[in-house]
Design a protein around this motif. Structure first.
Motif, mmCIF file in Angstrom:
data_model
loop_
_atom_site.group_PDB
_atom_site.id
_atom_site.type_symbol
_atom_site.label_atom_id
_atom_site.label_comp_id
_atom_site.label_asym_id
_atom_site.label_seq_id
_atom_site.Cartn_x
_atom_site.Cartn_y
_atom_site.Cartn_z
ATOM 1 N N PHE A 1 46.268 -4.185 40.950
ATOM 2 C CA PHE A 1 45.192 -5.057 40.481
ATOM 3 C C PHE A 1 44.829 -6.088 41.549
ATOM 4 O O PHE A 1 43.649 -6.315 41.834
ATOM 5 C CB PHE A 1 45.610 -5.746 39.182
ATOM 6 C CG PHE A 1 44.572 -6.665 38.632
ATOM 7 C CD1 PHE A 1 43.409 -6.173 38.069
ATOM 8 C CD2 PHE A 1 44.754 -8.037 38.670
ATOM 9 C CE1 PHE A 1 42.444 -7.022 37.554
ATOM 10 C CE2 PHE A 1 43.800 -8.894 38.168
ATOM 11 C CZ PHE A 1 42.649 -8.382 37.605
ATOM 12 N N ALA B 1 41.259 -6.253 43.382
ATOM 13 C CA ALA B 1 40.485 -7.477 43.155
ATOM 14 C C ALA B 1 40.136 -8.160 44.472
ATOM 15 O O ALA B 1 39.006 -8.618 44.659
ATOM 16 C CB ALA B 1 41.262 -8.430 42.248
ATOM 17 N N TRP C 1 36.089 -7.709 38.808
ATOM 18 C CA TRP C 1 37.372 -7.859 38.114
ATOM 19 C C TRP C 1 37.588 -6.734 37.106
ATOM 20 O O TRP C 1 38.721 -6.269 36.929
ATOM 21 C CB TRP C 1 37.456 -9.222 37.444
ATOM 22 C CG TRP C 1 37.671 -10.340 38.415
ATOM 23 C CD1 TRP C 1 36.727 -11.177 38.917
ATOM 24 C CD2 TRP C 1 38.909 -10.713 39.033
ATOM 25 N NE1 TRP C 1 37.297 -12.051 39.807
ATOM 26 C CE2 TRP C 1 38.636 -11.790 39.892
ATOM 27 C CE3 TRP C 1 40.212 -10.235 38.947
ATOM 28 C CZ2 TRP C 1 39.626 -12.408 40.655
ATOM 29 C CZ3 TRP C 1 41.197 -10.859 39.709
ATOM 30 C CH2 TRP C 1 40.897 -11.925 40.544
ATOM 31 N N SER C 2 36.512 -6.285 36.460
ATOM 32 C CA SER C 2 36.642 -5.181 35.499
ATOM 33 C C SER C 2 37.022 -3.885 36.206
ATOM 34 O O SER C 2 37.882 -3.130 35.717
ATOM 35 C CB SER C 2 35.335 -4.980 34.733
ATOM 36 O OG SER C 2 35.002 -6.128 34.013
ATOM 37 N N SER D 1 38.629 -3.679 39.003
ATOM 38 C CA SER D 1 40.011 -3.856 39.437
ATOM 39 C C SER D 1 40.975 -3.552 38.302
ATOM 40 O O SER D 1 41.984 -2.869 38.491
ATOM 41 C CB SER D 1 40.239 -5.288 39.912
ATOM 42 O OG SER D 1 39.392 -5.598 40.972
ATOM 43 N N LEU D 2 40.652 -4.041 37.117
ATOM 44 C CA LEU D 2 41.491 -3.782 35.941
ATOM 45 C C LEU D 2 41.513 -2.302 35.607
ATOM 46 O O LEU D 2 42.578 -1.724 35.335
ATOM 47 C CB LEU D 2 40.968 -4.598 34.760
ATOM 48 C CG LEU D 2 41.789 -4.600 33.503
ATOM 49 C CD1 LEU D 2 43.127 -5.279 33.747
ATOM 50 C CD2 LEU D 2 41.033 -5.315 32.407
ATOM 51 N N SER E 1 44.839 0.343 36.085
ATOM 52 C CA SER E 1 45.474 0.746 34.829
ATOM 53 C C SER E 1 46.444 1.894 35.083
ATOM 54 O O SER E 1 46.231 2.721 35.960
ATOM 55 C CB SER E 1 44.412 1.138 33.801
ATOM 56 O OG SER E 1 43.715 2.266 34.253
#
Length: 100
Positions: A39, A43, A80-81, A83-84, A88
């Motif tokens: 992450f 990011a 950021w989304s 990256s998330l 995962s």
């Protein structure tokens, strides 16, 4: 904050793994730290892209300063989304990291 995550999560984690060569933290902690490591790396890269796109837009369209705040917030949310999403857990990738 992405660079701080790189500094305080990724670098110490890699240093600890290089020194110990074996993971002593257990399965759950291993998965959590692998997620945080990925992450933080994603990011950091995506935030640099957002900064670059903002600077490009500021140079090419200097009079659009009023809409920059909303545009930058949307780009950061996407960064950021992504990256998330990319950090995962995925089954096969986790197994290869655990074997390390």
């Amino acid at each position: 904050s992405a660079d701080l995550m790189m500094t305080f999560v990724v670098m110490p984690l890699d240093a600890a793994w290089n020194v110990t060569v074996q993971w002593y933290g257990g399965d759950v902690l291993c998965k959590l730290l692998c997620f945080l490591k990925l992450f933080a790396m994603h990011a950091s890269a995506f935030v640099l892209v957002v900064i670059s796109l903002d600077r490009q837009h500021a140079i090419l369209h200097p009079l659009d300063a009023l809409t920059a705040h909303c545009r930058n917030r949307r780009m950061l949310l996407v960064a950021w989304s992504l990256s998330l999403l990319l950090a995962s857990p995925q089954g096969e990738r986790e197994n290869t990291l655990q074997e390390r």
